[in-house]
Design an enzyme around this catalytic site. Structure first.
Site, PDB file in Angstrom:
ATOM      1  N   CYS A 119     -21.771  61.943 -25.575  1.00 37.92           N
ATOM      2  CA  CYS A 119     -20.978  62.354 -24.514  1.00 37.92           C
ATOM      3  C   CYS A 119     -20.477  63.862 -25.077  1.00 37.92           C
ATOM      4  O   CYS A 119     -20.009  64.603 -24.235  1.00 37.92           O
ATOM      5  CB  CYS A 119     -19.485  61.496 -24.476  1.00 37.92           C
ATOM      6  N   HIS A 252     -12.450  65.625 -23.639  1.00 35.12           N
ATOM      7  CA  HIS A 252     -13.303  64.536 -23.104  1.00 35.12           C
ATOM      8  C   HIS A 252     -12.555  63.292 -22.109  1.00 35.12           C
ATOM      9  O   HIS A 252     -11.618  62.956 -22.717  1.00 35.12           O
ATOM     10  CB  HIS A 252     -14.317  64.010 -24.041  1.00 35.12           C
ATOM     11  N   ASN A 282     -15.440  57.405 -17.605  1.00 36.39           N
ATOM     12  CA  ASN A 282     -16.095  58.294 -18.591  1.00 36.39           C
ATOM     13  C   ASN A 282     -17.191  58.636 -18.056  1.00 36.39           C
ATOM     14  O   ASN A 282     -18.284  57.650 -18.198  1.00 36.39           O
ATOM     15  CB  ASN A 282     -16.035  57.633 -20.060  1.00 36.39           C
TER      16      ASN A 282
END
Ligand code: COA
Length: 331
Positions: A119, A252, A282
């Site tokens: 990520c 994030h 996400n």
């Protein structure tokens, strides 16, 4: 790795994002796993996410984001000489998704490669493009961050299915007159890698290798709350700035509780924190550009403002970038 920018000024002159049309609410996921809207909202802050169709792969999601970023910058695809695609869900291992995009977008002079950093991929991509642009090796770069995690999720595992979504973003990077990137911090801890992993995805052959993502949520949560704070503090200190100097904080988008924890520890008031995890879940490497686009859309990304981005994810990896927002291209 940590460093402040002391070469040529490099900024983001174009930003574009794209998410698939298919919306899955928390209620929709109840048909696949034993979960409830109440549990998901309370533990994660997520209300819905987008999932690609069966016939869509990463480049189908990333291409519209790239086209939008190029249009936002007002430049031709052919003028891009570097394209980096940060993803853990490329169309296939090779040809790379970056090479496919360079071809379909029309970038005959571009170096093209994919980048794997979980990520945190988009943050790694920004730092790499910065290095190539600041040294003069590249003149104009396109950094794409995107994932279609729905393709590698176990649709019977409630502890992961409810957390993730699909989406992509892209930025044009090039020399700018004022402002631009001030510094980066990037890190990795492979020792914690098994807390978020895809064992059946490469050249190591495990017995009964799983081709779907596996996660130890509690360990990743502990890791995330730690590095989201330390990485932000480190890059700010490196660049001689403080939390008070930052106008927009773009963390994030993994879990609202992780964002709240980091923002609280760092001391950011809610109005400086960009949150869209409720709408997208996400989206891995797509998360930070999607959040940047939301900040731009609601008028929070203004010329001269200081923007702090921090990501974390599989690897385990983390990374931060500090940028003074400007779209004024260098003459
Ligand atoms: C995954 C996460 C939301 C779980 O939240 P949590 O508060 O730690 O919950 P726990 O893991 O302690 O689980 C509590 C209970 O809820 C259950 N549960 C897990 N997922 C559930 C779901 N979707 N619906 C309902 N119950 C669920 C668990 O089985 C557990 O039940 P038990 O107590 O009977 O064993 C949280 O750990 C997290 O966000 N971790 C980080 C994940 C992440 O961000 N990964 C990506 C990084 S890029």
């Amino acid at each position: 790795m940590i460093g402040s920018a002391n070469g040529r000024r490099i900024g983001i002159t174009g930003l574009g994002v794209h998410v698939p049309d298919r919306v899955f609410t928390n209620k929709d996921l109840e048909q696949f796993v034993d979960t409830t809207d109440e549990w998901i909202v309370e533990r994660t802050g997520i209300r819905e996410r987008r999932f690609a169709r069966d016939d869509q792969a990463l480049t189908d999601i990333a291409r519209p984001a790239a086209v939008a970023a190029l249009a936002d910058a007002g430049v031709d695809a052919a003028s891009v000489d570097l394209i980096i695609v940060a993803t853990v869900t490329p169309d296939m291992m090779f040809p790379t998704s970056s090479a496919i995009l360079a071809d379909t977008l029309g970038m005959p002079d571009a170096a093209a490669y994919d980048l794997l950093a979980g990520c945190t991929g988009f943050m790694y991509g920004l730092a790499q493009a910065y290095g190539m642009l600041a040294s003069g090796l590249s003149k104009r770069a396109l950094v794409v961050g995107g994932d279609v995690l729905s393709k590698i999720l176990d649709w019977t595992d409630r502890s992961t299915l409810v957390l993730f979504g699909d989406g992509a973003g892209a930025v044009v990077m090039e020399p700018v007159e004022q402002g631009g990137f001030l510094g980066f911090e990037l890190g990795a801890d492979g020792g914690g890698g098994e807390n978020l992993w895809l064992p059946g995805s490469g050249s190591r052959h495990f017995a009964n290798a799983d081709k779907l993502a596996k996660m130890n949520g509690r360990e990743v949560f502990k890791f995330a709350t730690r590095v989201m704070v330390s990485s932000a503090e480190n890059v700010l200190a490196e660049c001689g700035r403080t939390v008070e100097d930052v106008d927009v904080y773009v963390p994030h988008q993994a879990n609202k509780r992780i964002i709240d924890h980091a923002a609280g520890k760092l001391g950011f008031p809610a109005e400086k924190v960009v949150v869209n995890v409720d709408r997208y879940g996400n989206t891995s490497s797509g998360s930070i550009p999607l959040a940047l686009a939301d900040a731009a859309a609601d008028g929070r990304l203004r010329e001269g403002e200081l923007v702090l981005m921090t990501g974390m994810g599989a690897g385990l990896t983390w990374g931060s970038a500090l940028i003074e927002w400007t779209k004024g291209r260098a003459a």
